[in-house]
Design an enzyme around this catalytic site. Structure first.
Site, PDB file in Angstrom:
ATOM      1  N   THR A   1    -103.109  35.592 -33.203  1.00 34.99           N
ATOM      2  CA  THR A   1    -102.445  35.947 -31.704  1.00 34.99           C
ATOM      3  C   THR A   1    -103.359  36.774 -30.724  1.00 34.99           C
ATOM      4  O   THR A   1    -104.361  37.267 -30.983  1.00 34.99           O
ATOM      5  CB  THR A   1    -101.271  36.786 -31.883  1.00 34.99           C
ATOM      6  OG1 THR A   1    -100.564  36.910 -30.741  1.00 34.99           O
ATOM      7  CG2 THR A   1    -101.280  38.034 -32.514  1.00 34.99           C
ATOM      8  N   THR A   2    -103.139  36.384 -29.645  1.00 37.35           N
ATOM      9  CA  THR A   2    -103.981  37.188 -28.457  1.00 37.35           C
ATOM     10  C   THR A   2    -103.751  38.525 -28.643  1.00 37.35           C
ATOM     11  O   THR A   2    -102.659  39.026 -28.734  1.00 37.35           O
ATOM     12  CB  THR A   2    -103.485  36.550 -27.026  1.00 37.35           C
ATOM     13  OG1 THR A   2    -103.780  35.140 -27.176  1.00 37.35           O
ATOM     14  CG2 THR A   2    -104.402  37.105 -25.943  1.00 37.35           C
TER      15      THR A   2
ATOM     16  N   LYS B   1     -92.020  52.943 -27.605  1.00 37.42           N
ATOM     17  CA  LYS B   1     -90.952  54.040 -27.468  1.00 37.42           C
ATOM     18  C   LYS B   1     -91.460  55.116 -26.815  1.00 37.42           C
ATOM     19  O   LYS B   1     -91.651  55.406 -25.666  1.00 37.42           O
ATOM     20  CB  LYS B   1     -90.150  54.082 -28.738  1.00 37.42           C
ATOM     21  CG  LYS B   1     -89.865  52.320 -29.001  1.00 37.42           C
ATOM     22  CD  LYS B   1     -88.787  52.225 -30.249  1.00 37.42           C
ATOM     23  CE  LYS B   1     -88.560  51.127 -31.015  1.00 37.42           C
ATOM     24  NZ  LYS B   1     -88.183  50.100 -30.371  1.00 37.42           N
TER      25      LYS B   1
ATOM     26  N   SER C   1     -83.090  54.416 -36.566  1.00 41.33           N
ATOM     27  CA  SER C   1     -82.645  54.567 -35.248  1.00 41.33           C
ATOM     28  C   SER C   1     -81.254  54.362 -35.027  1.00 41.33           C
ATOM     29  O   SER C   1     -80.762  54.986 -33.885  1.00 41.33           O
ATOM     30  CB  SER C   1     -83.537  53.326 -34.708  1.00 41.33           C
ATOM     31  OG  SER C   1     -82.941  52.131 -35.019  1.00 41.33           O
TER      32      SER C   1
ATOM     33  N   THR D   1     -76.176  44.896 -35.905  1.00 43.55           N
ATOM     34  CA  THR D   1     -76.925  45.982 -35.680  1.00 43.55           C
ATOM     35  C   THR D   1     -76.422  47.076 -36.630  1.00 43.55           C
ATOM     36  O   THR D   1     -77.097  47.873 -37.159  1.00 43.55           O
ATOM     37  CB  THR D   1     -77.300  46.303 -34.369  1.00 43.55           C
ATOM     38  OG1 THR D   1     -77.517  45.296 -33.656  1.00 43.55           O
ATOM     39  CG2 THR D   1     -78.448  47.442 -34.166  1.00 43.55           C
TER      40      THR D   1
ATOM     41  N   THR E   1     -95.084  52.660 -33.409  1.00 45.05           N
ATOM     42  CA  THR E   1     -95.102  51.649 -32.171  1.00 45.05           C
ATOM     43  C   THR E   1     -95.669  52.581 -31.011  1.00 45.05           C
ATOM     44  O   THR E   1     -95.535  53.679 -30.812  1.00 45.05           O
ATOM     45  CB  THR E   1     -93.600  51.423 -31.747  1.00 45.05           C
ATOM     46  OG1 THR E   1     -93.576  50.506 -30.623  1.00 45.05           O
ATOM     47  CG2 THR E   1     -92.688  52.397 -31.296  1.00 45.05           C
TER      48      THR E   1
ATOM     49  N   HIS F   1     -89.593  55.636 -34.428  1.00 42.95           N
ATOM     50  CA  HIS F   1     -88.686  56.350 -33.852  1.00 42.95           C
ATOM     51  C   HIS F   1     -89.046  57.964 -33.926  1.00 42.95           C
ATOM     52  O   HIS F   1     -88.242  58.433 -33.548  1.00 42.95           O
ATOM     53  CB  HIS F   1     -87.032  56.145 -34.302  1.00 42.95           C
ATOM     54  CG  HIS F   1     -86.671  54.736 -33.743  1.00 42.95           C
ATOM     55  ND1 HIS F   1     -86.441  54.534 -32.767  1.00 42.95           N
ATOM     56  CD2 HIS F   1     -86.743  53.730 -34.662  1.00 42.95           C
ATOM     57  CE1 HIS F   1     -86.037  53.204 -32.520  1.00 42.95           C
ATOM     58  NE2 HIS F   1     -86.420  52.687 -33.672  1.00 42.95           N
TER      59      HIS F   1
ATOM     60  N   ARG G   1     -73.849  39.434 -27.505  1.00 43.56           N
ATOM     61  CA  ARG G   1     -74.808  40.390 -26.729  1.00 43.56           C
ATOM     62  C   ARG G   1     -74.741  39.910 -25.439  1.00 43.56           C
ATOM     63  O   ARG G   1     -75.047  38.784 -25.187  1.00 43.56           O
ATOM     64  CB  ARG G   1     -75.998  40.430 -27.557  1.00 43.56           C
ATOM     65  CG  ARG G   1     -75.797  40.958 -28.900  1.00 43.56           C
ATOM     66  CD  ARG G   1     -77.273  40.925 -29.748  1.00 43.56           C
ATOM     67  NE  ARG G   1     -76.975  41.081 -30.971  1.00 43.56           N
ATOM     68  CZ  ARG G   1     -77.638  42.148 -31.767  1.00 43.56           C
ATOM     69  NH1 ARG G   1     -78.472  42.990 -31.173  1.00 43.56           N
ATOM     70  NH2 ARG G   1     -77.277  42.367 -32.974  1.00 43.56           N
TER      71      ARG G   1
ATOM     72  N   SER H   1     -87.712  48.537 -50.952  1.00 47.22           N
ATOM     73  CA  SER H   1     -87.249  48.928 -49.676  1.00 47.22           C
ATOM     74  C   SER H   1     -85.999  49.538 -49.582  1.00 47.22           C
ATOM     75  O   SER H   1     -84.863  49.149 -50.336  1.00 47.22           O
ATOM     76  CB  SER H   1     -86.978  47.326 -48.980  1.00 47.22           C
ATOM     77  OG  SER H   1     -86.625  47.266 -47.770  1.00 47.22           O
TER      78      SER H   1
HETATM   79  N1  PLP Z   1     -89.315  49.685 -36.558  1.00 50.39           N
HETATM   80  C1  PLP Z   1     -88.224  49.990 -36.473  1.00 50.39           C
HETATM   81  C2  PLP Z   1     -87.655  51.033 -37.309  1.00 50.39           C
HETATM   82  C3  PLP Z   1     -87.592  49.727 -35.120  1.00 50.39           C
HETATM   83  O1  PLP Z   1     -86.293  50.312 -34.847  1.00 50.39           O
HETATM   84  C4  PLP Z   1     -88.491  48.869 -34.241  1.00 50.39           C
HETATM   85  C5  PLP Z   1     -87.756  48.606 -32.903  1.00 50.39           C
HETATM   86  O2  PLP Z   1     -86.863  49.222 -32.204  1.00 50.39           O
HETATM   87  C6  PLP Z   1     -89.556  48.442 -34.820  1.00 50.39           C
HETATM   88  C7  PLP Z   1     -89.892  48.428 -35.822  1.00 50.39           C
HETATM   89  C8  PLP Z   1     -90.388  47.383 -33.811  1.00 50.39           C
HETATM   90  O3  PLP Z   1     -91.017  48.322 -32.807  1.00 50.39           O
HETATM   91  P1  PLP Z   1     -91.204  47.423 -31.529  1.00 50.39           P
HETATM   92  O4  PLP Z   1     -90.322  47.662 -30.530  1.00 50.39           O
HETATM   93  O5  PLP Z   1     -92.515  47.963 -30.866  1.00 50.39           O
HETATM   94  O6  PLP Z   1     -91.591  46.108 -31.764  1.00 50.39           O
END
Ligand code: PLP
Length: 404
Positions: A276-277, A247, A188, A362, A244, A216, A21, A136
């Protein structure tokens, strides 16, 4: 053991497979989004970014930048503590209330990233629910997989986007014991969308909880940006929605939204929340402004849809193969890791276009691609330039064209 040699050999293997990468180091230029500057041998080169996950350009909007900078001036840079020990600001709670409202849920809980929200929530639920099995989807994100793994719950993988397989696998489980179905709305890499209503039907038939990653989709789909569940009128049937802020909302942070008791349960038991903070409050304020804006404005979503459709139409005209899907993600299929990297390098060097190649692990070997994410900020000239460049390189690399 020669540790250094071990590391070097492993990197060498990646390189020889074409899967090492490399990232482009860019100086971003907010005034002229979606552009950036690349420093090459002491010179600056303008670049148009085509693979950003700041899908709607909100991270570069005046609204978000001004909110974050003003709050940082007033409130400081960091939260100064974990959420439970002096780190909870009014701005965090305001954002959690906004997110609960966005998804029509009683409560929401913030985390430092989407990755952490998935990992922390799934590992907590899987380890605490009695005799839990997590079902899953085969293409779930690494953060969900890690969460499930660290929960030590029983794991059953069902075929991607296949409610019938899910139904069969649930039916084969012993009666009793908690069941949690984990899946995404927009995947994604392929940009496909899950058959959510059917999955929820199966979940309800078997009395299973549902955990939906809308990373996404939030900000992008639904009349207020509440994701695919909002668009399909299904939010109230999903037990826990995860999203999230990094994005489409353009900032940083992750969250889950669900019932008050469920969010309080995760808050009370999740190590990824407790130890965690907290997010910097200024970022929480920026994210809140972004979510509120997209709850009321359709302009960004409409312009993005238009640009996605325009790019697809021009790619079709050039017969550049791209995966057909109903989302904003345009995967241009290359099918070879070396060619994908060559295309990406040449686009950057000769055309000032930045698209990162997506290789194994990926995506599966043989499905290497350029993953293109048109934003509302790209111009028609940008789209024409990208499609023209791809067409020239397609001939140069002797890549096959799509069948008309
Ligand atoms: N969930 C999915 C499907 C993602 O593609 C990603 C990141 O690309 C995440 C969770 C993680 O999100 P973050 O980038 O906010 O850590």
């Amino acid at each position: 053991m020669d540790y250094q040699a071990f590391f070097e050999d492993a990197l060498q293997d990646l390189q020889s497979e074409g899967n090492y990468r490399v990232f482009a180091e860019l100086e971003r230029n907010v005034k002229d989004a979606p552009r950036a500057i690349q420093h090459v041998e002491g010179k600056k080169r303008p670049v148009t970014v085509w693979c950003s996950n700041d899908y709607l350009g909100m991270g570069k909007s005046a609204l978000v930048r001004e909110t974050v900078s003003q709050m940082a001036l007033e409130d400081g840079a960091g939260a100064g503590g974990t959420r439970n020990i002096s780190g909870t600001a009014h701005l965090h709670v305001t954002l959690e209330n906004t997110l609960a409202e966005l998804h029509g849920k009683e409560a929401a809980l913030l985390f430092t990233s989407g990755y952490v929200s998935n990992w922390a929530s799934l590992s907590t639920l899987g380890s605490k629910l009695p005799d839990c099995t997590i079902l899953s989807d085969a293409k779930n994100h690494a953060s969900m997989i890690e969460g499930i793994r660290s929960s030590k719950a029983k794991k059953v993988i069902w075929n991607h986007n296949d409610p019938e397989d899910l139904d069969r696998k649930l039916a084969a489980l012993p009666v009793g014991g908690a069941k949690l179905i984990a899946f995404e709305s927009v995947y994604s890499m392929d940009g496909d969308i899950s058959p959510m209503a059917e999955i929820l039907d199966v979940a309800e038939k078997h009395g299973a909880m549902t955990y939906l990653d809308e990373v996404h989709a939030v900000g992008l789909y639904g009349p207020r940006g509440g994701g695919i569940a909002e668009r399909e009128g299904l939010s109230d049937r999903v037990t826990l929605i995860e999203g999230t802020l990094a994005k489409a909302f353009g900032v940083l942070g992750g969250y889950v939204a669900g019932s008050a008791a469920l969010c309080d349960f995760i808050r009370s038991f999740a190590s990824g929340f407790i130890f965690t903070t907290a997010l910097p409050p200024a970022l929480a304020a920026g994210a809140n402004a972004s979510v509120r804006h997209l709850m009321n404005s359709d302009m960004e979503r409409m312009r993005q849809c238009r640009n996605v459709a325009r790019l697809r139409a021009i790619l079709d005209r050039h017969r550049i193969p791209h995966m057909d899907n109903p989302s904003h993600i345009v995967p241009v299929m290359v099918g070879d890791p070396f060619k994908a990297k060559f295309l990406s390098d040449t686009l950057l060097e000769n055309y000032g276009i930045y698209v990162q190649p997506i290789n194994y692990p990926t995506v599966a070997k043989g499905t290497e691609r350029l993953r293109i994410t048109p934003s509302p900020l790209h111009t028609d000239a940008d789209i024409d330039h990208l499609a023209g460049a791809l067409s020239e390189l397609w001939s140069q690399c002797a890549l096959s064209r799509a069948v008309a």
